[in-house]
Design an enzyme around this catalytic site. Structure first.
Site, PDB file in Angstrom:
ATOM      1  N   LYS A  53      28.681  44.792  57.596  1.00 32.31           N
ATOM      2  CA  LYS A  53      29.344  43.635  58.195  1.00 32.31           C
ATOM      3  C   LYS A  53      30.801  43.961  58.498  1.00 32.31           C
ATOM      4  O   LYS A  53      31.480  44.628  57.711  1.00 32.31           O
ATOM      5  CB  LYS A  53      29.275  42.434  57.247  1.00 32.31           C
ATOM      6  CG  LYS A  53      27.896  41.813  57.107  1.00 32.31           C
ATOM      7  CD  LYS A  53      28.000  40.550  56.271  1.00 32.31           C
ATOM      8  CE  LYS A  53      26.721  39.728  56.320  1.00 32.31           C
ATOM      9  NZ  LYS A  53      25.641  40.345  55.548  1.00 32.31           N
ATOM     10  N   THR A  57      34.454  46.308  52.714  1.00 33.38           N
ATOM     11  CA  THR A  57      34.498  46.010  51.279  1.00 33.38           C
ATOM     12  C   THR A  57      35.407  44.839  50.969  1.00 33.38           C
ATOM     13  O   THR A  57      35.045  43.938  50.208  1.00 33.38           O
ATOM     14  CB  THR A  57      34.967  47.257  50.498  1.00 33.38           C
ATOM     15  OG1 THR A  57      33.976  48.280  50.638  1.00 33.38           O
ATOM     16  CG2 THR A  57      35.150  46.942  49.023  1.00 33.38           C
ATOM     17  N   LYS A  67      38.918  37.422  44.313  1.00 30.40           N
ATOM     18  CA  LYS A  67      40.011  36.451  44.170  1.00 30.40           C
ATOM     19  C   LYS A  67      39.479  35.023  44.181  1.00 30.40           C
ATOM     20  O   LYS A  67      40.060  34.124  43.558  1.00 30.40           O
ATOM     21  CB  LYS A  67      41.056  36.639  45.263  1.00 30.40           C
ATOM     22  CG  LYS A  67      42.048  37.761  44.959  1.00 30.40           C
ATOM     23  CD  LYS A  67      41.348  39.048  44.593  1.00 30.40           C
ATOM     24  CE  LYS A  67      42.206  40.241  44.358  1.00 30.40           C
ATOM     25  NZ  LYS A  67      41.428  41.439  44.030  1.00 30.40           N
ATOM     26  N   GLY A 155      35.827  53.842  54.564  1.00 31.43           N
ATOM     27  CA  GLY A 155      35.946  53.068  53.339  1.00 31.43           C
ATOM     28  C   GLY A 155      35.509  53.764  52.065  1.00 31.43           C
ATOM     29  O   GLY A 155      35.463  54.991  51.981  1.00 31.43           O
ATOM     30  N   HIS A 450      65.467  25.816  44.018  1.00 33.48           N
ATOM     31  CA  HIS A 450      65.254  25.418  42.614  1.00 33.48           C
ATOM     32  C   HIS A 450      64.461  24.119  42.577  1.00 33.48           C
ATOM     33  O   HIS A 450      64.745  23.215  43.345  1.00 33.48           O
ATOM     34  CB  HIS A 450      66.617  25.193  41.938  1.00 33.48           C
ATOM     35  CG  HIS A 450      66.507  24.641  40.544  1.00 33.48           C
ATOM     36  ND1 HIS A 450      66.167  25.414  39.462  1.00 33.48           N
ATOM     37  CD2 HIS A 450      66.684  23.377  40.069  1.00 33.48           C
ATOM     38  CE1 HIS A 450      66.159  24.666  38.379  1.00 33.48           C
ATOM     39  NE2 HIS A 450      66.460  23.423  38.714  1.00 33.48           N
TER      40      HIS A 450
END
EC number: 1.8.1.4
Length: 473
Positions: A53, A57, A67, A155, A450
């Site tokens: 695809k 990877t 993730k 890859g 801040h």
């Protein structure tokens, strides 16, 4: 969820009528598709050969799905720890079916977007496993695709160790991403980025986790002070680890796996995750037959990513160095611009940012303290650590950690190293500081919002410039 597979007529040109493309890219992962996209953007004719695809990877078996799991793990931790913030919640269970559906939906949306980009830039995609058959040609599905320039971007794969066969209760990250359950217990072989991220996920999901690492530290490529802080944080979370002893062997049992180390220690768990790094996909692809130099499977290139053979370049995980998607993107853009005659500046490897997306996160760029002393001289380096305990937003997030700055004495900052929740999001400014060779005084003059964690970077530079605000000098 099934990925949409484009119909052949959307992309593939069955008869090229002798077309010679400006660029033929072998491999549609991060480095390959970045080459193709930038090349097409520059008006070059581009063919992209990919047997799996598009996205490779990173999109399907690496960065994105891991993730997504890590974010689900963060949500689980938030639910579990809600009472600390006055929000009383209960964590019923981890529904891996739901987690995997969420993960696959993220992948599918990004995959669809990438397909759209490739199509809109009129890149010809050949679906099939290609092989280099000449300095100017790739063969795919029996068809010869010719290019004035060839870019190799095939890859990497999840490595194992000699004699350690993958299967059953012994898995790599590929199988780990497809698990339909939370294992009761896991042994993670390898304490680098991949192993540490999966260890973090599974601990958050409720598994017992033990890491085995032959090197003296977890995430051993990072600054040693970060590695030690990382180990303290993992120990506090209840993640066990065994360092500095080599793996000897593993046998599958009726209910899991039995692991032995060279010092005689043994461990038992439901699963063994083999996370000992990734190897380059270069075997049996015709590279060496065309005279391309290979070292331990990696394609050797010069600083302009040229192989030394014809007009053949290489990008991504097959090139020695950091195996990171964003390095592949950068190399792909570089090669496309090189081919187009734009004479781009070579990529500075030490300026590539690195993030470990565990709990806590690690973000770093530039030289470690040890490397800086090696390069610039032991007495010609200054170091400062800024504790996140002095940062308002870090207190709000209830995270601990620090930012470590490494500078050449009376010179620029050459390394930024961070550990704590979400510090990966700060690496953007860190890489600007290092790559633009900023002095602490330059960054200290900038106003940081801040309360943000980003403000901690500003405060660290104020301190290194000799005028600390919320820190002791």
């Amino acid at each position: 969820m099934n990925h949409h597979t484009p119909a052949p007529e959307e992309f593939h040109v069955a008869d090229t009528n002798g077309t010679v493309f400006d660029i033929v890219v072998l491999g549609g992962g991060s480095g390959g598709y970045a080459t193709a996209l930038r090349g097409a953007e520059l008006g070059l004719s581009v063919a992209l050969v990919e047997g799996g695809k598009l996205g490779g990877t990173c999109l399907h078996n690496g960065c994105i799905p891991t993730k997504a799991l890590l974010h689900a793990a963060e949500v689980a931790d938030s639910a579990r720890e809600g009472a600390n913030f006055g929000v009383h919640t209960t964590l019923d269970h981890i529904d891996m079916g739901g987690v995997n559906k969420y993960k696959e939906n993220v992948i599918a949306r990004l995959y669809k977007g990438l397909q759209g980009l490739i199509k809109s830039r009129k890149i010809t995609v050949f679906e099939g496993w290609g092989k280099l058959v000449a300095p100017d040609a790739v063969e795919v599905n029996g068809e010869r695709v010719t290019g004035r320039h060839i870019v190799l971007g095939t890859g990497s794969y999840a490595r194992s160790l000699p004699g350690l066969e993958i299967g059953g209760n012994i898995i790599t990250s590929d199988q780990a991403l497809q698990l339909d359950r939370v294992p009761r217990s896991v042994i993670v072989l390898g304490g680098g980025v991949i192993g540490s991220e999966f260890a973090s996920v599974w601990k958050s999901f409720g598994a017992d986790v033990t890491i085995i690492e032959a090197l003296p530290h977890l995430v051993a490529n990072e600054d040693e002070s970060l590695s030690k802080a990382f180990e303290r944080a993992f120990r506090k979370r209840g993640i066990a680890f065994n360092l500095g002893v080599r793996f000897q062997g593993a046998t599958q049992t009726d209910d899991g796996v039995h692991v032995t180390l060279e010092d005689g220690k043994t461990f038992d768990a439901e699963l063994l995750l083999v996370a000992v790094g990734r190897g380059p996909n270069t075997a049996n692809l015709g590279y060496e037959e065309q005279g391309i130099r290979i070292d331990r499977g990696f394609v050797l290139v010069n600083e302009r990513l040229h192989t030394g053979v014809g007009n053949i370049y290489a990008v991504g995980d097959i090139v020695p160095g950091l195996q990171l998607a964003h390095r592949g993107f950068a190399q792909g853009i570089f090669v496309a611009e090189e081919i187009a005659g734009l004479n781009p500046a070579p990529i500075i490897e030490s300026g590539i940012p690195r993030v470990t997306y565990s709990e806590p996160e690690i973000g770093s760029v530039g030289l470690t303290e040890a490397k800086a002393r090696e390069v610039h001289g032991t007495d010609n380096v200054e170091v400062l650590e800024y504790n996140l305990g002095g940062n308002g937003k870090s207190q709000i997030l209830a995270t601990a950690g620090f930012i470590k700055l490494v500078r050449q004495k009376d010179g620029p900052v050459v390394g930024v190293h961070m550990i704590g929740a979400r510090v990966g999001e700060l690496i953007g400014e860190g890489q600007l500081i290092v790559n633009w060779e900023a002095y602490p005084e330059d960054v200290a003059a900038l106003v940081h919002a801040h309360p943000t964690q980003n403000e901690a970077l500003g405060e660290a530079h104020l301190a290194l410039a000799g005028k600390p605000l919320h820190a002791h000098n």
